[in-house]
Structure formats: C-alpha cells, structure tokens
Design a protein around this motif. Structure first.
Motif, PDB file in Angstrom:
ATOM      1  N   PRO A  10       0.924  -1.158   0.012  1.00 35.01           N
ATOM      2  CA  PRO A  10       0.136  -0.162  -0.090  1.00 35.01           C
ATOM      3  C   PRO A  10       0.836   1.280   0.052  1.00 35.01           C
ATOM      4  CG  PRO A  10      -0.013  -0.767   2.059  1.00 35.01           C
ATOM      5  CD  PRO A  10       0.731  -1.642   1.273  1.00 35.01           C
ATOM      6  N   GLY A  86       0.612  -1.137  -7.129  1.00 31.07           N
ATOM      7  CA  GLY A  86       0.111  -0.731  -5.866  1.00 31.07           C
ATOM      8  C   GLY A  86      -0.645  -1.976  -5.186  1.00 31.07           C
ATOM      9  N   GLY A  87      -0.512  -1.931  -4.089  1.00 34.91           N
ATOM     10  CA  GLY A  87      -1.552  -2.846  -3.183  1.00 34.91           C
ATOM     11  C   GLY A  87      -1.375  -4.332  -3.476  1.00 34.91           C
ATOM     12  N   VAL A  91      -6.848  -6.587  -6.970  1.00 34.07           N
ATOM     13  CA  VAL A  91      -7.674  -5.816  -6.253  1.00 34.07           C
ATOM     14  C   VAL A  91      -7.815  -4.501  -6.831  1.00 34.07           C
ATOM     15  CG1 VAL A  91      -8.585  -4.724  -4.159  1.00 34.07           C
ATOM     16  CG2 VAL A  91      -7.530  -6.821  -3.887  1.00 34.07           C
ATOM     17  N   GLY A  93      -6.883  -3.686  -9.561  1.00 34.93           N
ATOM     18  CA  GLY A  93      -5.486  -3.342  -9.982  1.00 34.93           C
ATOM     19  C   GLY A  93      -5.308  -3.572 -11.475  1.00 34.93           C
ATOM     20  N   ALA A 118      -6.930  -1.614   0.860  1.00 35.52           N
ATOM     21  CA  ALA A 118      -8.283  -1.954   1.225  1.00 35.52           C
ATOM     22  C   ALA A 118      -8.346  -2.432   2.777  1.00 35.52           C
ATOM     23  CB  ALA A 118      -9.046  -2.597   0.429  1.00 35.52           C
ATOM     24  N   LEU A 169     -12.655   2.128  -2.531  1.00 34.70           N
ATOM     25  CA  LEU A 169     -11.297   2.514  -3.010  1.00 34.70           C
ATOM     26  C   LEU A 169     -11.780   3.481  -4.128  1.00 34.70           C
ATOM     27  CD1 LEU A 169     -10.416   0.187  -1.486  1.00 34.70           C
ATOM     28  CD2 LEU A 169      -8.700  -0.381  -3.282  1.00 34.70           C
ATOM     29  N   MET A 170     -10.771   4.437  -4.387  1.00 38.96           N
ATOM     30  CA  MET A 170     -10.894   5.467  -5.453  1.00 38.96           C
ATOM     31  C   MET A 170     -12.152   6.336  -5.140  1.00 38.96           C
ATOM     32  SD  MET A 170     -10.329   2.918  -8.553  1.00 38.96           S
ATOM     33  CE  MET A 170     -11.085   1.581  -8.188  1.00 38.96           C
ATOM     34  N   VAL A 196      -9.065   7.711   5.086  1.00 40.80           N
ATOM     35  CA  VAL A 196      -7.642   7.464   5.318  1.00 40.80           C
ATOM     36  C   VAL A 196      -6.825   7.654   3.922  1.00 40.80           C
ATOM     37  CG1 VAL A 196      -5.801   6.069   6.083  1.00 40.80           C
ATOM     38  CG2 VAL A 196      -8.212   5.514   6.722  1.00 40.80           C
ATOM     39  N   GLN A 197      -6.343   9.035   3.957  1.00 38.58           N
ATOM     40  CA  GLN A 197      -5.460   9.495   2.893  1.00 38.58           C
ATOM     41  C   GLN A 197      -3.969   9.031   3.073  1.00 38.58           C
ATOM     42  OE1 GLN A 197      -5.429  13.775   1.844  1.00 38.58           O
ATOM     43  NE2 GLN A 197      -3.259  13.573   1.280  1.00 38.58           N
ATOM     44  N   SER A 198      -3.356   8.427   1.961  1.00 41.48           N
ATOM     45  CA  SER A 198      -1.900   8.125   1.930  1.00 41.48           C
ATOM     46  C   SER A 198      -1.745   7.283   3.170  1.00 41.48           C
ATOM     47  CB  SER A 198      -0.973   9.426   2.011  1.00 41.48           C
ATOM     48  OG  SER A 198      -0.954  10.049   1.054  1.00 41.48           O
ATOM     49  N   GLY A 199      -2.631   6.244   3.333  1.00 42.70           N
ATOM     50  CA  GLY A 199      -2.404   5.210   4.383  1.00 42.70           C
ATOM     51  C   GLY A 199      -0.871   4.603   4.225  1.00 42.70           C
ATOM     52  N   LEU A 201       1.681   5.447   4.781  1.00 39.01           N
ATOM     53  CA  LEU A 201       2.895   6.535   4.351  1.00 39.01           C
ATOM     54  C   LEU A 201       3.315   7.686   5.493  1.00 39.01           C
ATOM     55  CD1 LEU A 201       1.815   6.624   0.456  1.00 39.01           C
ATOM     56  CD2 LEU A 201       3.940   5.797   1.451  1.00 39.01           C
ATOM     57  N   VAL A 228      -8.727   5.853   1.280  1.00 39.89           N
ATOM     58  CA  VAL A 228     -10.034   4.833   1.061  1.00 39.89           C
ATOM     59  C   VAL A 228     -10.964   5.293   2.333  1.00 39.89           C
ATOM     60  CG1 VAL A 228      -8.064   2.967   0.686  1.00 39.89           C
ATOM     61  CG2 VAL A 228      -8.662   3.332   2.917  1.00 39.89           C
TER      62      VAL A 228
HETATM   63  N1  SAH Z   1      -4.282  -2.569  -6.305  1.00 42.70           N
HETATM   64  C1  SAH Z   1      -4.617  -1.524  -5.326  1.00 42.70           C
HETATM   65  C2  SAH Z   1      -5.812  -0.455  -5.464  1.00 42.70           C
HETATM   66  C3  SAH Z   1      -5.595   0.261  -6.957  1.00 42.70           C
HETATM   67  S1  SAH Z   1      -6.856   1.407  -7.072  1.00 42.70           S
HETATM   68  C4  SAH Z   1      -4.727  -1.913  -3.973  1.00 42.70           C
HETATM   69  O1  SAH Z   1      -4.779  -3.134  -3.601  1.00 42.70           O
HETATM   70  O2  SAH Z   1      -4.375  -1.493  -2.936  1.00 42.70           O
HETATM   71  C5  SAH Z   1      -6.224   2.810  -6.531  1.00 42.70           C
HETATM   72  C6  SAH Z   1      -6.878   3.163  -5.208  1.00 42.70           C
HETATM   73  O3  SAH Z   1      -6.335   2.453  -4.230  1.00 42.70           O
HETATM   74  C7  SAH Z   1      -6.801   4.613  -4.657  1.00 42.70           C
HETATM   75  O4  SAH Z   1      -7.675   5.389  -5.551  1.00 42.70           O
HETATM   76  C8  SAH Z   1      -7.187   4.476  -3.057  1.00 42.70           C
HETATM   77  O5  SAH Z   1      -8.592   4.412  -3.057  1.00 42.70           O
HETATM   78  C9  SAH Z   1      -6.404   3.178  -2.895  1.00 42.70           C
HETATM   79  N2  SAH Z   1      -5.303   3.236  -2.499  1.00 42.70           N
HETATM   80  C10 SAH Z   1      -4.214   3.041  -2.917  1.00 42.70           C
HETATM   81  N3  SAH Z   1      -2.944   3.289  -2.389  1.00 42.70           N
HETATM   82  C11 SAH Z   1      -3.422   3.825  -1.031  1.00 42.70           C
HETATM   83  C12 SAH Z   1      -2.839   4.509   0.173  1.00 42.70           C
HETATM   84  N4  SAH Z   1      -1.677   4.456   0.306  1.00 42.70           N
HETATM   85  N5  SAH Z   1      -3.704   4.917   0.926  1.00 42.70           N
HETATM   86  C13 SAH Z   1      -5.263   4.876   0.683  1.00 42.70           C
HETATM   87  N6  SAH Z   1      -5.546   4.451  -0.191  1.00 42.70           N
HETATM   88  C14 SAH Z   1      -4.541   3.788  -1.279  1.00 42.70           C
END
Ligand code: SAH
Length: 487
Positions: A10, A86-87, A91, A93, A118, A169-170, A196-199, A201, A228
C-alpha cells in the motif's frame, strides 16, 4: 523468462512481500505504476530498464492495451520482467487483464499477491476491518462508479443493508454521492465512517465522522487521493487503536546526510518513529587498498570511526586474533559497537566524540607502538597528541570520503530538520548549495565538532545531541521536533 505481476503493497516500502522484493532486486525490466515509491524502485539492480506506466514521452498515461503489449513484448524477449503494482495486483489493479494478455500470448507469468490498501490503510489508521461482535463481513467496493448510473455494477441497496464493513477505493471526489446513495437506500446516517489518505505512508491523514457528514469533513480537511473510505461500526474503534499517526515523529520530514551505506540504521529508526525521511547522502566512502597489517607490530590500535573496524579487519586478513594481546581503543560508542560487530571488544572507549578525549584517557604511552586506523582526511589531533606523549605512531588511512551532491536539494531545504552526524557532511552540503539558501537549513548536530561546522557554514543550528552518537541524535530530534503525545 517469466513476467511477474507483483503487488508492491500500500505504500510503506516495508510492506512489499519477501518474494516481491526478491524479484524487484533481480528485475531486468520493471514496469511500475504511479503510486510506487522511490524506495522500492531504488531496489532494482543497476542496468534494469525502468518503465513508468503512468508516463509516456507525451506525458499521457500508457493505456491498458499499451501496458499489456509492453509486458508481452519484454516477456517474449526473454527478460525477467516485474510488473509492480500498488497494493494487490488483483484488487482493482487490472492485474487480471494483464494476466489474460500474457496467457493469450503464451508468455509465462506468475502472480505475487500484495497487501491491499483496502485493509492496510484502515489498519494503519487503527481500524480493524473485521472485529468480533462488531463486523463479521467485509466488502471492498470501487468508488469510481457514479452512483445512480443507469446500469450500475454496484448493489447500492445490498450495501445499504450490509451489516459488515464497507471499504471504498478510489473516488474520494464522489464521497458525497456515495454517502448519499447509501443513506437513500436506508443506511443509518449516523454510521461511523473514516477516510484514510496516503495510508501507511508518512503523510497518512485520517478523518472520521458520521456517514452523513463524512464528505463535508473530508472536504474541509483537504483530503485527496489516494484515499480509502471505511463505512461501518469498526471505524469507531479507531479512538482506542490509532497508532501510526500518534508516533512521535509522525508528520515530520527529516533529511539524513550520512553516506548511504551508513545511514540505514538512522533512517530505519526515524521511519519507525513515523518520520518521512529524505535520504540525502552528501558523502560516500571509498576503501583505500594497502598491504596487510599484523597486530603483532603494534602495542595499541586506535580506531577513530565506525567505518574503520570492518576495513581494519580486512587488512588484518579477516582474523580478529591478529589483535590478540594488543590494546584496542575506540573513539565514541558507535566505533566501539562496530568493533564488537567484528568480534573485537575495545579495551577503552573515549567517552567524548572528539579525538582529544582519547589521548588523555590512554595513560602513559611512552615508546608505545600505536596504529591509528582512520579516514584519510581525519584530523591529526590524535596522532599529534600521541607523538607528543612519546609514542611511535603509524597512521593507516583505510578509506576516504568523497563528496556526492544530494539528488534532491529542494527536499533537503524543505525538511523540518537536517540531521548531521559528521562535519564532513556539513561541508559537502554547503558545497552543494554553493552559498545559496544556507540559512534555510535547520540543523541538528551529533556533537561539538559538527556543530562548529554547521555554524561556520551559516546553517541554523537548532540543537546538538546531548549524547554524541546516533541514539543521542535520534533522542534530540524527538525531543525538539516530536509531537508531544501522552505515552
Ligand atoms: N491494487 C490497489 C488498488 C488500486 S486502485 C490495492 O490493492 O491497494 C487505487 C486506489 O487504491 C486509490 O484510489 C485509493 O483508493 C487506494 N489506495 C492505494 N494506495 C493507497 C494508500 N496508500 N492509502 C489510501 N488509499 C490507497
């Protein structure tokens, strides 16, 4: 060769899997997404081709078809390709599409799952997505779709009735519409919610409130993507569980100027305390080759920096027994610890970080054969003092420090504080700045010699560590810059 669809986790670079990191370190081609941090990209080996899937030369993002084609092309060419996402790749992605493209083209691939935002972003905000007697179900939903669309892929009515946790998400921009759609379908407007913004981090920022207000609260707080949104009673558990945002250095940016090879311990400690760390090495060390040394030629060995013990041991043929019967003296606890790591326990550790302290504490050195193992550019206080006291001194330079301009000077200047652990790094940063902006550098120093250099170069000396080692430096940073949270 295989194409690996790897989840990067994440955001916190420590949250990639062992398997994922191992593949990044072996990658020949690395195709990465926008949210992947530099720390992970820096793990790619030299010579690895880095492809930013979010940037084409014309500054547009690559389309999914172009990304698929790129993976197929490099995979077919027989390269070890890592597709870092990412993530978790599956999911939201679009990892499934990439896997289908590869399988369709007959290119072997593997999937390395990742920790999804998530679950991880709520976890770092102190919100367990399931909790005994509170939530027994979890739904992960895209917030990308406009609620009220004619043919919705999302069962708003079901989600409104869903008694478990909803994670969106998003679509932070659609928060109002999402909350509205849920409430309209019968969800209790008082349901606890969190964004939660920039979770995970250093910039993590969480806001909470009832579902009916959460969009306004997030807007007010300036919450932006990536974020999220959690809707459900578990969001109410945050008050008792929040941990990441209450760490002493959360929200602080600290630049670290030690050579990269030595900075890892300091960087890791500051990150664990919640800080955003800007690594700005201004020096690197270069080993000076030389003839093998024999402990038997000396009565006393003085080691003056934490870099020296490992190199000294190499010059002793890798055998610590060479120093059997030889007195060993260290300047500073860091040097003593580095000696210990080489299997050598110093007989004497100067409690002062400066060379003057050691000469005084050595006692009578008349006719003693002394080896001073040190950096080429080290000051001559110690050898001069020993000679004046009647010793025969051989100075053996084991390494030299070379100047290296930090990659991102602006980030160093913008940091809340710059940590200096040696006078040489002060001089080098000053040289890189070439006279401009020196006053903007807010410095914390490890000890008096470094402090003097800081003042001499016009930086602002905010604090000097009471204890002149890395522990002392970290302690002083926490004292002066930490959030004063009750512990
Ligand atoms: N595959 C990724 C999701 C991709 S969609 C996963 O499993 O996490 C991109 C969305 O993921 C973003 O719009 C946001 O909602 C969420 N996201 C990704 N990184 C994030 C983070 N560090 N903190 C909060 N939300 C995050």
């Amino acid at each position: 060769m295989t194409v690996y669809l790897v989840g990067a986790g994440p955001g916190d670079p420590g949250l990639i899997t062992v398997r994922g990191l191992e593949l990044v370190r072996r990658a020949e081609v690395l195709v990465f997404d926008r949210l992947i941090g530099d720390e992970l990209l820096d793990e790619a080996p030299a010579g690895c081709v880095l492809i930013d899937a979010s940037k084409r030369p014309d500054h547009h993002t690559m389309t999914q078809d172009e990304i698929d084609a790129c993976l197929v092309e490099h995979g077919t060419a027989g390269r070890l390709v890592v597709r870092l996402k990412g993530g978790d790749p599956f999911v939201f992605g679009r990892g499934g599409e990439e896997a289908l493209a590869l399988s369709g083209a007959g290119v072997p691939f593997e999937v390395v799952p990742g920790i999804t935002s998530a679950i991880a972003a709520p976890a770092y905000a102190g919100i367990p997505v399931t909790h005994r007697n509170v939530s027994a179900q979890l739904a992960i939903v895209t917030g990308h779709e406009r609620p009220g669309k004619e043919t919705s892929e999302i069962d708003w009515d079901v989600l409104a009735r869903f008694r478990g946790t909803l994670v969106f998400l998003m679509g932070v921009g659609r928060l109002g519409e999402i909350a509205g759609a849920l409430i309209e379908q019968g969800k209790d407007p008082a349901t606890p919610a969190a964004v939660v913004q920039s979770g995970t981090l250093p910039a993590q920022h969480t806001v909470t409130g009832p579902l009916s207000q959460i969009a306004a609260i997030a807007h007010e707080a300036g919450i932006r993507a990536p974020a999220v949104t959690v809707v459900g009673d578990v969001a109410g558990l945050r008050d008792g569980i929040a941990w990441a945002e209450t760490r002493p250095l959360h929200g602080r940016t600290i630049a670290v100027t030690r050579a990269r090879a030595q900075s890892s311990v300091l960087v890791a400690r500051l990150r664990e305390l919640g800080a955003r760390v800007v690594e700005a090495p201004t020096i690197r060390t270069e080993t000076i080759e030389g003839p093998q040394l024999r402990g038997a030629d000396y009565d006393l060995v003085c080691v003056t920096s934490p870099n020296a013990p490992r190199l000294l041991l190499d010059r002793l043929g890798g055998d610590a027994r060479s120093l059997a019967g030889v007195r060993v003296a260290a300047i500073g606890p860091g040097t003593s610890a580095a000696l210990r790591a080489c299997g050598i326990v110093a007989d004497l550790v100067s409690d002062r970080f400066v060379g003057e302290g050691l000469v005084d504490s050595l006692g009578d050195v008349t006719d003693t054969r002394v080896l001073v193992a040190r950096a080429e550019e080290a000051r001559d206080v110690l050898p001069d003092g020993l000679r004046a006291a009647g010793a025969t001194v051989s100075v053996v330079p084991l390494y030299r420090t070379l100047r290296e301009a930090p990659r991102d000077i602006a980030a160093v200047l913008a940091a809340d504080v710059v940590a200096f652990s040696a006078a040489s790094t002060v001089r080098n940063l000053a040289a890189a700045l070439a006279g401009s902006d020196a006053g903007a550098v807010r410095a914390v120093s490890i000890g008096p010699v470094t402090s003097e250099a800081i003042r001499a170069h016009g930086f602002e000396l905010v604090a000097e560590a009471a204890q002149h080692d890395l522990d002392g430096l970290v302690e002083t940073i926490v004292e002066r810059f930490g959030n004063r949270q009750p512990t």
